[in-house]
Design a protein around this motif. Structure first.
Motif, short mmCIF file in Angstrom:
data_model
loop_
_atom_site.label_atom_id
_atom_site.label_comp_id
_atom_site.label_asym_id
_atom_site.label_seq_id
_atom_site.Cartn_x
_atom_site.Cartn_y
_atom_site.Cartn_z
N ALA A 246 0.82 -1.21 0.00
CA ALA A 246 0.00 0.00 0.00
C ALA A 246 0.86 1.26 0.00
CB ALA A 246 -0.92 0.00 1.22
N LEU A 247 2.05 1.18 0.59
CA LEU A 247 2.93 2.34 0.65
C LEU A 247 3.68 2.58 -0.65
CD1 LEU A 247 4.34 4.60 2.29
CD2 LEU A 247 6.00 2.87 3.04
N TYR A 248 4.27 1.53 -1.22
CA TYR A 248 5.20 1.69 -2.34
C TYR A 248 4.53 1.66 -3.72
CZ TYR A 248 8.91 0.92 1.08
OH TYR A 248 9.74 1.04 2.14
N ALA A 249 3.35 1.08 -3.84
CA ALA A 249 2.75 0.90 -5.15
C ALA A 249 2.41 2.24 -5.81
CB ALA A 249 1.47 0.06 -5.04
N PRO A 250 2.58 2.36 -7.13
CA PRO A 250 2.18 3.60 -7.82
C PRO A 250 0.71 3.91 -7.66
CG PRO A 250 3.64 2.29 -9.21
CD PRO A 250 3.30 1.44 -8.02
N SER A 251 -0.13 2.89 -7.43
CA SER A 251 -1.55 3.12 -7.18
C SER A 251 -1.85 3.19 -5.70
CB SER A 251 -2.38 2.01 -7.83
OG SER A 251 -2.00 0.74 -7.32
N GLY A 252 -0.79 3.25 -4.87
CA GLY A 252 -0.95 3.33 -3.43
C GLY A 252 -0.60 4.71 -2.91
N ILE A 253 -0.02 4.73 -1.70
CA ILE A 253 0.30 6.00 -1.04
C ILE A 253 1.33 6.78 -1.84
CG2 ILE A 253 1.30 7.02 1.04
CD1 ILE A 253 0.04 4.73 2.62
N ALA A 254 2.33 6.09 -2.40
CA ALA A 254 3.36 6.78 -3.17
C ALA A 254 2.76 7.52 -4.35
CB ALA A 254 4.42 5.78 -3.64
N GLY A 255 1.94 6.84 -5.13
CA GLY A 255 1.30 7.49 -6.28
C GLY A 255 0.36 8.59 -5.85
N ALA A 256 -0.37 8.37 -4.75
CA ALA A 256 -1.28 9.40 -4.26
C ALA A 256 -0.52 10.65 -3.84
CB ALA A 256 -2.10 8.85 -3.10
N ALA A 257 0.67 10.46 -3.24
CA ALA A 257 1.48 11.62 -2.83
C ALA A 257 1.97 12.41 -4.05
CB ALA A 257 2.66 11.15 -1.99
N VAL A 258 2.38 11.70 -5.09
CA VAL A 258 2.80 12.39 -6.32
C VAL A 258 1.62 13.16 -6.90
CG1 VAL A 258 3.71 12.09 -8.65
CG2 VAL A 258 4.59 10.68 -6.78
N PHE A 259 0.48 12.53 -6.95
CA PHE A 259 -0.73 13.19 -7.48
C PHE A 259 -1.07 14.43 -6.66
CE2 PHE A 259 -5.39 13.56 -7.06
CZ PHE A 259 -5.69 13.97 -8.35
N ALA A 260 -1.06 14.29 -5.32
CA ALA A 260 -1.38 15.43 -4.45
C ALA A 260 -0.36 16.55 -4.63
CB ALA A 260 -1.42 14.97 -2.99
N GLY A 261 0.93 16.17 -4.76
CA GLY A 261 1.96 17.19 -4.96
C GLY A 261 1.78 17.95 -6.26
N LEU A 262 1.44 17.25 -7.32
CA LEU A 262 1.24 17.92 -8.61
C LEU A 262 0.01 18.83 -8.57
CD1 LEU A 262 2.04 14.98 -11.07
CD2 LEU A 262 3.47 16.97 -10.54
N CYS A 263 -1.05 18.40 -7.89
CA CYS A 263 -2.23 19.25 -7.77
C CYS A 263 -1.92 20.50 -6.95
CB CYS A 263 -3.38 18.47 -7.13
SG CYS A 263 -4.06 17.17 -8.19
N LEU A 264 -1.19 20.32 -5.86
CA LEU A 264 -0.80 21.48 -5.04
C LEU A 264 0.12 22.41 -5.82
CD1 LEU A 264 -0.16 19.78 -1.57
CD2 LEU A 264 -2.05 21.29 -2.20
N LEU A 265 0.99 21.83 -6.65
CA LEU A 265 1.89 22.66 -7.46
C LEU A 265 1.09 23.53 -8.43
CD1 LEU A 265 4.77 23.41 -8.29
CD2 LEU A 265 4.72 21.47 -9.89
N ALA A 266 0.09 22.93 -9.08
CA ALA A 266 -0.75 23.71 -9.99
C ALA A 266 -1.49 24.82 -9.25
CB ALA A 266 -1.74 22.79 -10.69
N ALA A 267 -2.00 24.49 -8.05
CA ALA A 267 -2.70 25.50 -7.26
C ALA A 267 -1.75 26.61 -6.82
CB ALA A 267 -3.36 24.85 -6.05
N GLY A 268 -0.53 26.22 -6.43
CA GLY A 268 0.44 27.22 -6.00
C GLY A 268 0.85 28.16 -7.11
N VAL A 269 1.04 27.60 -8.31
CA VAL A 269 1.40 28.45 -9.46
C VAL A 269 0.25 29.38 -9.81
CG1 VAL A 269 1.96 28.42 -11.91
CG2 VAL A 269 3.07 26.80 -10.36
N PHE A 270 -0.97 28.87 -9.78
CA PHE A 270 -2.13 29.69 -10.11
C PHE A 270 -2.31 30.82 -9.09
CE2 PHE A 270 -6.68 30.63 -9.73
CZ PHE A 270 -6.97 30.99 -11.05
N ALA A 271 -2.08 30.51 -7.81
CA ALA A 271 -2.25 31.51 -6.76
C ALA A 271 -0.99 32.34 -6.53
CB ALA A 271 -2.67 30.84 -5.46
N ALA A 272 0.10 32.01 -7.25
CA ALA A 272 1.38 32.71 -7.08
C ALA A 272 1.83 32.67 -5.62
CB ALA A 272 1.28 34.15 -7.57
N SER A 273 1.67 31.47 -5.00
CA SER A 273 2.03 31.29 -3.59
C SER A 273 3.31 30.46 -3.50
CB SER A 273 0.89 30.60 -2.84
OG SER A 273 1.28 30.27 -1.53
#
Length: 418
Positions: A246-273
């Motif tokens: 569950a931790l290491y799988a790309p469809s597990g926590i690792a993949g979810a963290a990458v997905f969350a990071g990319l979404c936060l990155l898009a939000a940060g760029v849009f908000a210039a934060s």
């Protein structure tokens, strides 16, 4: 439904009667008979007898049985000298899957998952979640209150008077009703009722007037669906293997963290934060590091580093592509609105001429909406299914399971007496 590994044992002299009882019950998948791609019902008592394991005047079979059904069947076999005993399954054996879908809604949404494949025994049954996601995506692409109400009417007809040739369509009425209600809701939000007729005010936006806003909303909705898919995927990886999977799988926590990071990155760029961008980079980097460790451990020797790098690159690209793919919700919603606007413009233009042109206006309105309804229903239905399978199910499932195929046999009298 919980499955139990069982052994069916019976004396040779009552084997016919025991098999007849098991066949009538239809709750045991027996081995070593190989059904192949055929129907288990085609295996008769004579063939089942020939496949028995025999020793010391007794015949035996191995198989699987739903735990709630084992006790009652064992009680029915006891007077005949038969027994249905629970066994410990061998290591690595995956039981067949029998989903306990209760109610008409579960049965109506079931084909979405069953068409993709059998749910692995250890996994969560995603039928209800998949059905809800499907109708929402369909409604966003098919957003017209008039067309949605037509689908609701079709659902009512299916519930009350299904076609005599296809009685199983009656089970589909909750699915059709859900899709129709979703289309009606989005139609009210768009202000569409058989096109932009002006009968409904737009409570949210008009697709053709604000396409960018609709596009952003579609991608945002897709992000929410992907997040939910990751949650289910993490639970499934845990149940399939361990906390490590569950931790290491790309469809597990690792993949979810990458997905969350990319979404936060898009939000940060849009908000210039800058702080939000920093947090996003840290979350994504942590997810990539965890995923890299798991991919490296599973990679082939000699090319582990190169294989890991390629798979990490594929992970990032696939997440971005899957998220952007939900833009089709807006694209096909715009197509539906454009077709509706075209039909309404033609109708209004002919109506204004008056006289015999009024008949032509009604004809254009009816035929145009019929064509739009049929074409867009097919397109929206296919595209929603595509998003389910490629974007969502790719995270929910790592593979497919094996459906439970019980042996059923309605024996002829001579078979029971033989």
């Amino acid at each position: 439904m919980r499955m139990t590994r069982v052994a069916l044992v019976a004396p040779e002299d009552t084997l016919d009667a025991v098999l007849a009882e098991v066949g009538l019950a239809g709750v045991v998948e027996l081995e070593p008979v190989d059904h192949g791609a055929g129907d288990p019902d085609a295996v008769g008592i004579a063939r089942m007898k020939a496949a028995a394991l025999r020793r010391h005047g007794a015949a035996a079979y191995l198989g699987w049985c739903p735990e709630p059904a084992r006790g009652p069947l064992a009680d029915r076999l006891a007077p005949l000298g038969g027994a249905l005993a629970a066994l410990r399954p061998p290591p690595g054996a995956e039981p067949p899957t029998l989903l306990a879908r209760a109610g008409r809604v579960g049965r109506s949404f079931a084909p979405i998952v069953e068409t993709y494949g059998a749910v692995p025994y250890a996994d969560v049954d995603p039928t209800l979640l998949a059905g809800m996601a499907y109708v929402v995506m369909f409604g966003m692409m098919f957003g017209d209150a008039g067309h949605g109400l037509v689908l609701v009417l079709v659902a009512v007809v299916l519930a009350r008077r299904p076609p005599s040739r296809y009685p199983r369509l009656r089970d589909a009425w909750p699915f059709v009703a859900g899709a129709g209600l979703a289309a009606t809701v989005f139609g009210v939000l768009y202000g569409e009722f058989f096109g932009p007729t002006g009968l409904l005010p737009a409570l949210w936006l008009q697709p053709l007037a604000e396409p960018v806003r609709l596009l952003v909303a579609a991608v945002g909705l897709g992000g929410a669906f992907l997040a939910a898919a990751y949650v289910v995927g993490i639970v499934n990886r845990w149940r399939e293997g361990s906390a490590g999977l569950a931790l290491y799988a790309p469809s597990g926590i690792a993949g979810a963290a990458v997905f969350a990071g990319l979404c936060l990155l898009a939000a940060g760029v849009f908000a210039a934060s800058i702080p939000l961008v920093a947090v996003a980079v840290a979350v994504a980097a942590a997810g990539l590091a965890i995923a890299a460790a798991g991919l490296y451990a599973a990679a082939a020797e000699g090319a582990a580093v190169a294989q890991t790098v390629v798979q990490l690159f594929d992970l990032v690209v696939r997440i971005c592509a899957n998220l952007v793919s939900f833009a089709r919700l807006a694209a096909f919603g715009l197509t539906h609105a454009a077709l509706g606007a075209l039909v309404w413009a033609g109708t209004a233009g002919l109506w204004q001429r008056g006289g015999t042109w009024t008949v032509a206006a009604v004809t254009v309105f009816v035929l145009g909406n019929a064509v739009t309804f049929g074409l867009e229903a097919v397109v929206a239905g296919v595209q929603a299914l595509r998003l389910e399978y490629y974007e969502l199910f790719s995270r929910v499932f790592e593979g497919t399971g094996r459906p439970f195929r019980p042996w059923r046999c309605d024996p002829a009298p001579k078979e029971v007496l033989r």
